[in-house]
Design an enzyme around this catalytic site. Structure first.
Site, PDB file in Angstrom:
ATOM      1  N   HIS A 112       4.778  -0.153   4.961  1.00  0.00           N
ATOM      2  CA  HIS A 112       5.001   1.117   4.258  1.00  0.00           C
ATOM      3  C   HIS A 112       3.800   2.057   4.385  1.00  0.00           C
ATOM      4  O   HIS A 112       3.830   3.160   3.842  1.00  0.00           O
ATOM      5  CB  HIS A 112       5.292   0.872   2.772  1.00  0.00           C
ATOM      6  N   ASP A 151      12.318  -6.569   7.744  1.00  0.00           N
ATOM      7  CA  ASP A 151      12.102  -6.591   6.302  1.00  0.00           C
ATOM      8  C   ASP A 151      13.291  -5.883   5.635  1.00  0.00           C
ATOM      9  O   ASP A 151      13.924  -5.014   6.227  1.00  0.00           O
ATOM     10  CB  ASP A 151      10.804  -5.840   5.985  1.00  0.00           C
ATOM     11  N   HIS A 153      13.259  -3.834   3.233  1.00  0.00           N
ATOM     12  CA  HIS A 153      12.956  -2.434   2.925  1.00  0.00           C
ATOM     13  C   HIS A 153      12.763  -1.661   4.225  1.00  0.00           C
ATOM     14  O   HIS A 153      12.254  -2.211   5.201  1.00  0.00           O
ATOM     15  CB  HIS A 153      11.682  -2.343   2.083  1.00  0.00           C
ATOM     16  N   ASP A 240      12.475 -10.595   2.741  1.00  0.00           N
ATOM     17  CA  ASP A 240      13.101 -10.271   1.466  1.00  0.00           C
ATOM     18  C   ASP A 240      14.595  -9.985   1.596  1.00  0.00           C
ATOM     19  O   ASP A 240      15.223  -9.541   0.660  1.00  0.00           O
ATOM     20  CB  ASP A 240      12.353  -9.123   0.758  1.00  0.00           C
TER      21      ASP A 240
HETATM   22 ZN   LIG Z   1      10.146  -5.535   1.908  1.00  0.00          ZN
END
Ligand SMILES: [Zn+2]
Ligand SMILES: [Zn+2]
Lengths: 439, 570
Positions: A112, A151, A153, A240
């Site tokens: 991120h 991932d 996200h 995740d």
């Molecule tokens: Zn993540």
């Protein structure tokens, strides 16, 4: 006797003495059970598996990628430098052919972290994959790189850093941004005018299971990789998507991750998120390691695994097929889209608001890129953060043409004379120069 | 007075030590086919004219286990493993007598799947039918929760002479090594038992009633009783004996490299502030990997009798040994011959040595003296290179905390100690090449027996505390207790220390001479849904290998006369 088919390198850096704060998901305990599982399985004894010590990356390594505001020391800790150093250590060993492939199991994550860094976002400060890729480009014969972010996200940091770079294919598979942080990563987000179609975003509906993930890998990710022909494939291996993860809503499994790794054949995998530290990480990490090494992983199954419960609904299957086809169509049109994006020499602007959830910072960005048919185009970012500074940052790409270099230096000099910018940065990747002017 | 006896490949050395130094030393040839009589004749020689009452301690270091493994003269062993999810246990199959069964314990010691009694009975029956008397029961994560291994033993206890359980070998995690180590224990048990019982009986007949201590691979000792549960620990005690015998000459607060130069190999080990470095997990020799605590030694196939030849105009030394040096009746030239030719070594048949080196000189197109010099120089620099690579390797060992990463202790040798036959002849060259102070260990020829005699009893304890589940557990010590939520770091340290002391005394330690070191201490908060639920503590403490107190400087005292410093020669 257990022997790896592929020589596989591992960096294991659990940072057992570092946490964002004591009850934060990104804390000391996160890789404890993974360490236990991997150690108990005797993974480090397997013939062909090599353990490497991470590097400690330097400020110069960060400056190939980021503009840290106010400076590198203020926005990083030692654990970030060692985490990214885990990725560079593995990458170097791969390039020197000491190993066929490698996996950096490090924390905290990094995907991120965007080009401008005012602080922590989504537990990330330094983008490990980007630091690694740019380190490789400066030290080895590497040009075209694919980063596949699995991932849960959206890897919005990596997406931002490579938004304008047609030589870096970034593919992110993630839970639909309408249902999860950071809320971005839709199929229409294809990259800047010079790099349309080298950014691929595949949002997946909540409830996607192993079947759905592998469908997208086979139907979209692999064909795109096949066409792009990267020198290196990197996997941002977040975990995740697992059915036990407390922060997400997916139904992926250890078997699924292992199979995904087998299909993707990454040269380098870097651990990203994954917060089901007891129920998922020990099994998923073991599965990925075995898959990379080419060792049978068929018995790496979570104790509570129940395939019946993890079936995805027909509704979800339909949605996945649709998005997969849509992305394929966009990718096929990428040349046209680049042509249509604008004329050579034009400046294109985008405005963004970026929230740093980890450090509670709000940033406004005005980013201008020069549309260029000869290089990836110089990028000028006007960024103001609150709390924080108002700065201007100029990025000149590696392959910059004469005009883009000139425009970059002009922008830097002009901004340096302006009262409103507390700092002005210049990152000239074509010459390896990084300059800061402060007032 | 105390006795140390070390059985070597060709000779067995025994010494009698008093607080004044070496009172007596005996060397007898080793009869590999009859180790019992070898040990006995060594002890008999030593005890002549000595009253048995004066002997307070006897430590034996034998090659019994090592030989048995090398010669494959061990008992057949049955193995039952319960693994749960992970790597397929088929990969760790020992032989036909190997049965994976159901049952699963997870990383926090929770049962995820029970064992199946019928399955175990059926495996037991097949093993009994195959004529197996000794079996091992090994579970994945049994060091976190041994209940499955205990159940297997309960179910099968009447069917076999002895059942070994994996959790008793070590607190360390490593399922494949646990299988291999348990297998070794079961395989050598009956031989170990009958051998040492016979030794003990003969000593009693001589009026010697002190308990026998046995040297382990970690350079410490254990009593006979403890050795019965874990006879595998006696494997490779030979290199440990020599290393322990040189401790007295290692400087304090500095790092030392020890070379034990033999005929075939050179063993390299390291002291940090007089404490020998241990293998982090356990002994490894090639593909064989175990959980047996051991000194970190590296064995290089290069010694005084290594074969010297010329390949593509380059000198090659070792790794094979074709017999003794030509100066001593051998057939191929060796570094020993080079030393004889150079006049560094004033023994053996110089003419024969010349003849051997001549052949090498001719192939290289240089003079005989030049060839001898090159061989000698190359042999010394090869073992030094090996040592520095070993140091480098240890210095690059990965660590798992930011603190350790930034503080990382780097080994930097400031002294070299030499042991073994050729040692005294190489000291000067090694000192010149390395620029590091080099010393030959005095009484180098019996340093191994001295080391055995004065080695401290060692042991290690691992303790895991999980305050969320409310337990403290150390399965290898048969220890499990409930703990309250507020169990503190200090409580953990206290519990571990009391377990270690109990174990040390049971293994034969002098209660007043237990030097404890914490090898590992980790603390984690358990958090679920952002709420702290408890803590996990992991600790491992040990009695460090070292010399028993009264004999700390014993070797130093006897060293006056033949203390050879590396002599500079140009
Ligand atoms: Zn993540
Ligand atoms: Zn340009």
């Amino acid at each position: 006797m257990l022997k790896a088919k592929n020589r596989t390198g591992l960096v294991f850096f659990p940072a057992f003495d570092w946490a964002i704060d004591p009850t934060h998901p990104e804390r000391e305990e996160r890789l404890l059970y993974t360490q236990d599982q991997v150690t108990e399985e005797g993974v480090f004894d397997i013939d062909g598996i090599e353990e490497y010590k991470p590097d400690l990356i330097t400020i110069d390594d960060i400056r190939r990628v980021h503009f840290c505001v106010p400076d590198e020391e203020s926005v990083t800790t030692q654990s970030h430098l060692i985490g990214a150093g885990g990725a560079t250590a593995i990458a170097r060993a791969v390039m020197k052919k000491e190993i066929k492939n490698g996996f950096a199991l490090v924390r905290p994550p990094g995907h991120h972290a965007m080009r401008v860094v005012h602080g922590g976002r989504g537990f990330c400060h330094i983008n490990m994959e980007a630091v690694m890729v740019e380190y490789l480009r400066d030290n080895f014969d590497v040009k075209k790189v694919a980063i596949v972010d699995t991932d849960c996200h959206h890897g919005d940091g990596t997406n931002d850093i490579y938004w304008h770079d047609p030589d870096t294919l970034f593919i992110s598979m993630h839970q639909d941004g309408r249902t999860l942080y950071p809320g971005s990563g839709f199929p229409e987000e294809l990259g800047g005018p010079n790099a349309k179609g080298s950014n691929i975003n595949i949002p997946l509906p909540p409830g996607t299971s192993t079947e759905g993930y592998l469908y997208v890998v086979r139907n979209t990710v692999l064909p795109i990789l096949e066409e792009f022909k990267p020198d290196l494939i990197i996997n941002s291996a977040g975990q995740d998507n697992h059915y036990t993860d407390p922060l997400t809503n997916m139904k992926f499994s250890a078997q699924g991750y292992s199979e995904l790794t087998t299909l993707l054949k990454p040269d380098i995998a870097v651990l990203e998120g994954g917060y089901s530290i007891e129920g998922a990480l020990p099994y998923v990490n073991l599965g990925i390691i075995l898959a990379m090494a080419g060792i049978d992983y068929s018995r790496v199954v979570e104790p509570d695994y129940d395939p019946e419960k993890l079936k995805q609904s027909d509704f979800v299957t339909e949605k996945i097929k649709k998005v997969s086809d849509l992305v394929n169509r966009y990718f096929a049109q990428r040349q046209e889209l680049r042509e249509k994006a604008g004329k050579h020499g034009q400046l294109q602007e985008r405005h963004r608001e970026i929230f740093y959830d980890t450090d509670n910072i709000f940033e406004r960005q005005k980013e201008r890129v020069r549309i260029c048919r000869e290089c990836s185009g110089t990028v000028v970012i006007d960024s103001s953060a609150s709390p924080g500074l108002h700065v201007l940052a100029v990025h000149i790409p590696r392959n910059a043409c004469k005009d883009c270099i000139e425009i970059g230096y002009q922008a830097f000099e002009t901004a340096a004379g302006k009262e409103k910018f507390k700092k002005v940065f210049l990152q000239d990747r074509s010459k390896g120069i990084y300059k800061v002017k402060s007032r | 007075m105390i006795i140390g006896l070390d059985v070597g490949g060709t000779h067995t050395d025994a010494v009698l030590l008093s607080s004044k130094g070496v009172e007596k030393q005996v060397k007898v040839p080793t009869d590999v086919s009859d180790l019992f009589n070898t040990v006995l004749s060594g002890l008999t020689g030593l005890l002549k004219d000595i009253s048995p009452h004066e002997i307070k301690r006897i430590v034996l270091s034998t090659t019994l286990t090592t030989n048995a493994v090398v010669q494959k003269k061990v008992d057949p062993v049955g193995i039952i493993v319960s693994s749960g999810p992970g790597i397929d246990p088929e990969f760790f199959r020992t032989d036909d007598n190997y049965y994976p069964v159901s049952g699963s314990i997870d990383h926090r010691g929770r049962e995820r799947e029970p064992v199946n009694e019928m399955e175990i009975i059926s495996a037991g029956k097949k093993l009994a039918d195959a004529g197996v008397d000794y079996i091992g029961a090994i579970g994945k994560f049994s060091t976190r929760n041994p209940s499955h291994e205990i159940q297997i033993k309960e179910i099968l206890k009447d069917k076999f002479k002895k059942i070994f359980m994996g959790h008793q070998v070590s607190g360390n995690l490593n399922f494949p090594r646990r299988i291999a180590t348990t297998h070794l224990n079961a395989a050598v048990y009956s031989m170990h038992k009958s051998f040492f019982n016979a030794v003990e009986k003969s000593l009693k007949e001589k009026g010697l009633n002190v308990p026998i201590q046995i040297l382990k691979a970690d350079g410490g000792t254990m009593n006979l009783e403890s050795s019965m549960e874990f006879p595998g620990q006696t494997i490779l005690s030979g290199p440990a004996a020599s290393v322990m015998g040189s401790i007295a000459y290692a400087p304090e607060k500095k790092d030392t490299v020890v070379f034990d130069i033999g005929g075939t190999t050179t063993d390299i080990s390291i002291f940090i502030n007089k404490v020998p470095l241990l293998e982090p997990v356990g002994i490894q020799r090639g593909k064989y990997k175990s959980l047996i605590r051991s000194l970190k030694t590296y064995s290089k196939g290069l010694g005084g009798d290594s074969r010297v030849k010329v390949v593509d105009d380059n000198l090659m030394i070792g790794p094979e040994r074709m017999g003794p040096a030509m100066a001593f009746g051998g057939k191929v030239p060796t570094p020993t011959d080079a030393m004889v030719v150079l006049g560094i070594m004033d023994q053996g048949d110089k003419k024969m040595a010349m003849q051997g080196i001549d052949a090498i000189a001719e192939e290289l197109g240089v003079s005989t003296m030049k060839a001898a010099k090159n061989i000698f120089h190359q042999a010394c620099s090869m073992i030094l290179t090996e040592a520095f690579e070993m140091v480098d390797h240890i210095n690059h060992k990965p660590v798992y905390t930011v603190h350790e990463f930034l503080q990382g202790y780097k080994i930097k040798p400031e002294k070299i100690l030499l042991l073994g036959g050729p040692a005294r002849y190489c000291a000067g060259e090694i000192e010149d090449l390395s620029g590091i102070e080099t010393q030959v260990v005095p009484c180098s020829s019996v340093a191994n027996a001295i080391g055995a005699a004065a080695a401290r009893t060692t042991c290690e304890v691992s303790l895991l505390v999980d305050t969320e589940q409310g337990f403290a557990v150390s399965p290898e010590e048969n220890f499990k207790a409930s703990v309250p939520k507020d169990y503190s770091e200090e409580d953990v340290r206290k519990t571990a220390l009391s377990l270690l002391k109990t174990k040390a005394i049971e293994s034969g330690s002098d209660p007043d001479n237990i030097e404890v070191e914490t090898i590992e201490f980790q603390k984690f908060n358990i958090v679920r849904n952002f709420v702290p639920k408890g803590k996990i503590f992991k600790t491992k403490i040990q009695v460090m290998p070292g010399l028993i107190r009264r004999f700390h400087n014993i070797c130093g005292q006897s060293s006056g006369k033949d203390n050879i410093k590396g002599e500079k020669k140009k």
